[in-house]
Motif scaffolding. Structure first.
Motif, short mmCIF file in Angstrom:
data_model
loop_
_atom_site.label_atom_id
_atom_site.label_comp_id
_atom_site.label_asym_id
_atom_site.label_seq_id
_atom_site.Cartn_x
_atom_site.Cartn_y
_atom_site.Cartn_z
N MET A 72 0.62 -1.31 0.02
CA MET A 72 0.13 0.12 0.09
C MET A 72 0.86 1.18 -0.01
O MET A 72 0.61 2.37 0.55
N ASP A 73 2.02 1.05 -0.51
CA ASP A 73 2.89 2.25 -0.27
C ASP A 73 2.58 3.44 -0.81
O ASP A 73 2.88 4.64 -0.16
N GLU A 74 1.86 3.41 -2.08
CA GLU A 74 1.54 4.83 -2.79
C GLU A 74 0.18 5.31 -2.26
O GLU A 74 -0.21 6.19 -2.68
N GLU A 75 -0.57 4.47 -1.46
CA GLU A 75 -1.94 4.92 -0.73
C GLU A 75 -1.75 5.98 0.18
O GLU A 75 -2.23 5.84 1.20
N PHE A 76 -0.99 6.87 -0.11
CA PHE A 76 -0.93 7.92 1.14
C PHE A 76 -2.24 8.36 1.73
O PHE A 76 -2.38 8.48 3.02
N GLU A 77 -3.01 8.94 0.81
CA GLU A 77 -4.33 9.53 1.36
C GLU A 77 -5.22 8.48 2.23
O GLU A 77 -5.67 9.01 3.33
N LEU A 78 -5.17 7.25 1.65
CA LEU A 78 -6.07 6.25 2.32
C LEU A 78 -5.26 5.87 3.89
O LEU A 78 -6.05 5.93 4.71
N LEU A 79 -4.20 5.74 3.54
CA LEU A 79 -3.56 5.41 5.04
C LEU A 79 -3.51 6.58 5.86
O LEU A 79 -3.83 6.25 7.15
N ARG A 80 -3.43 7.88 5.35
CA ARG A 80 -3.61 9.00 6.40
C ARG A 80 -4.78 8.98 7.10
O ARG A 80 -5.00 9.33 8.31
N SER A 81 -5.80 8.59 6.44
CA SER A 81 -7.16 8.89 6.80
C SER A 81 -7.53 7.74 7.96
O SER A 81 -8.08 8.04 8.78
N VAL A 82 -6.71 6.60 7.75
CA VAL A 82 -6.80 5.42 8.72
C VAL A 82 -6.14 5.91 9.91
O VAL A 82 -6.65 5.66 11.05
N VAL A 83 -4.95 6.39 9.77
CA VAL A 83 -4.10 6.79 11.12
C VAL A 83 -4.77 7.87 11.86
O VAL A 83 -4.87 7.66 13.06
N ALA A 84 -5.48 8.73 11.07
CA ALA A 84 -6.39 9.84 11.77
C ALA A 84 -7.48 9.32 12.70
O ALA A 84 -7.43 9.56 13.85
N LYS A 85 -8.08 8.17 12.12
CA LYS A 85 -8.97 7.41 12.83
C LYS A 85 -8.34 6.54 14.15
O LYS A 85 -8.94 6.84 15.09
N LEU A 86 -7.23 6.13 13.95
CA LEU A 86 -6.71 5.50 15.06
C LEU A 86 -6.17 6.40 16.12
O LEU A 86 -6.18 6.30 17.45
N VAL A 87 -5.65 7.57 15.69
CA VAL A 87 -5.07 8.39 16.52
C VAL A 87 -6.15 8.95 17.53
O VAL A 87 -6.27 9.39 18.51
N ASN A 88 -7.45 9.13 16.70
CA ASN A 88 -8.60 9.76 17.53
C ASN A 88 -9.08 8.49 18.55
O ASN A 88 -9.36 8.96 19.69
N LEU A 89 -9.09 7.38 18.02
CA LEU A 89 -9.55 6.36 19.03
C LEU A 89 -8.39 6.40 20.27
O LEU A 89 -8.91 6.17 21.25
N TYR A 90 -7.13 6.34 19.82
CA TYR A 90 -6.05 6.38 21.15
C TYR A 90 -6.38 7.54 21.79
O TYR A 90 -6.48 7.44 23.11
N SER A 91 -6.63 8.67 21.46
CA SER A 91 -6.67 9.93 22.33
C SER A 91 -7.98 9.84 23.11
O SER A 91 -8.12 10.38 24.07
#
Length: 270
Positions: free
Chosen positions: A202-221
């Motif tokens: 998924m190396d090139e799927e920056f926007e997709l991965l960024r959106s997933v990480v944003a959701k994870l960071v929100n769940l962590y917070s």
């Protein structure tokens, strides 16, 4: 410069200094330790995308998580708990069952002494809605057969290839020979889905991965997810760290750090 970041890369991170594209870095949320940051991305992105993007996990469903005490397994358990009334089946050796129950696994199954498919059927005769399959080989077939109508198996690894510290050609041949295969017509008749996932591609799927990480960071917070660290090892003990996983002793993530924490170093000196 000076930002604390989490890094996603396919390889090359077991060293003191790394150089990666800025697109592969993500700011660490407030209050997160470096060890947690090291444990978050690969396992939680994988578990999140498998469960929600492919699995479409919804309230009142059931999930079978193999290697439930490992890195992806512990992440998947926590993510399942963010959805109402999800029943979790988890395979792991018996010594890890108490830990799994505490984390939210309703039905831990010892895959070494029991047929996990039979155990699932005893509790849920119709099977489960989602199977997370890191095993490959004949276990993917078992997973497919355990699915309810409209169920999904997501295969994301071939752990059956690994039987110890050295390559086992027999295990490789057996896994290849037993690899699950199905055609579109069979899928149509079964009302089931088979999905494949590999974060490394998924190396090139920056926007997709960024959106997933944003959701994870929100769940962590929000305190809904927290990486489970099994143990932390300095680079000069990498062999022992690998053995911890190969012997399946770990519950959670095994972390490497460049050098032992100073307190431990002092104890060693004393």
């Amino acid at each position: 410069v000076g930002d604390k970041v989490m890094v996603l890369a396919r390889s090359g991170l077991w060293q003191e200094v790394v150089n990666v594209p800025a697109t592969h870095t993500f700011p660490m949320p407030e209050g997160m330790s470096f060890e947690e940051a090291a444990a978050l991305l690969v396992n939680y992105i994988t578990a999140y995308m498998i469960l929600f993007d492919f699995g479409n996990l919804r309230p009142n469903q059931s999930v079978l998580i193999h290697m439930a005490a490992g890195g992806v397994g512990t992440a998947a358990i926590q993510l399942c708990k963010t959805v109402e009334n999800v029943t979790i089946f988890g395979t792991a050796s018996a010594s890890k069952h108490d830990s799994l129950k505490e984390s939210g696994v309703a039905h831990p199954i010892d895959y070494r002494t029991m047929d996990y498919a039979e155990e699932v059927r005893k509790i849920s005769p119709k099977g489960v809605d989602i199977v997370l399959d890191p095993l490959g080989g004949s276990d993917t077939s078992k997973a497919f057969n355990l699915l309810k109508p409209m169920g999904k198996v997501i295969t994301y690894g071939v752990a059956n290839l690994l039987t110890g510290q050295k390559k086992n050609l027999m295990a490789m041949a057996k896994t290849w020979w037993n690899q699950f295969s199905i055609n579109a017509l069979q899928l149509l008749h079964q009302n089931k889905a088979v999905c494949g996932y590999h974060l490394g591609y998924m190396d090139e799927e920056f926007e997709l991965l960024r959106s997933v990480v944003a959701k994870l960071v929100n769940l962590y917070s929000q305190g809904k997810i927290k990486p489970k660290i099994d143990s932390v090892w300095p680079f000069d003990q990498v062999a022992e760290a690998m053995r911890q996983m190969q012997e399946k002793k770990n519950v959670g993530k095994v972390i490497l750090v460049p050098e032992a924490p100073k307190e431990e170093s002092k104890k060693a000196e004393n």
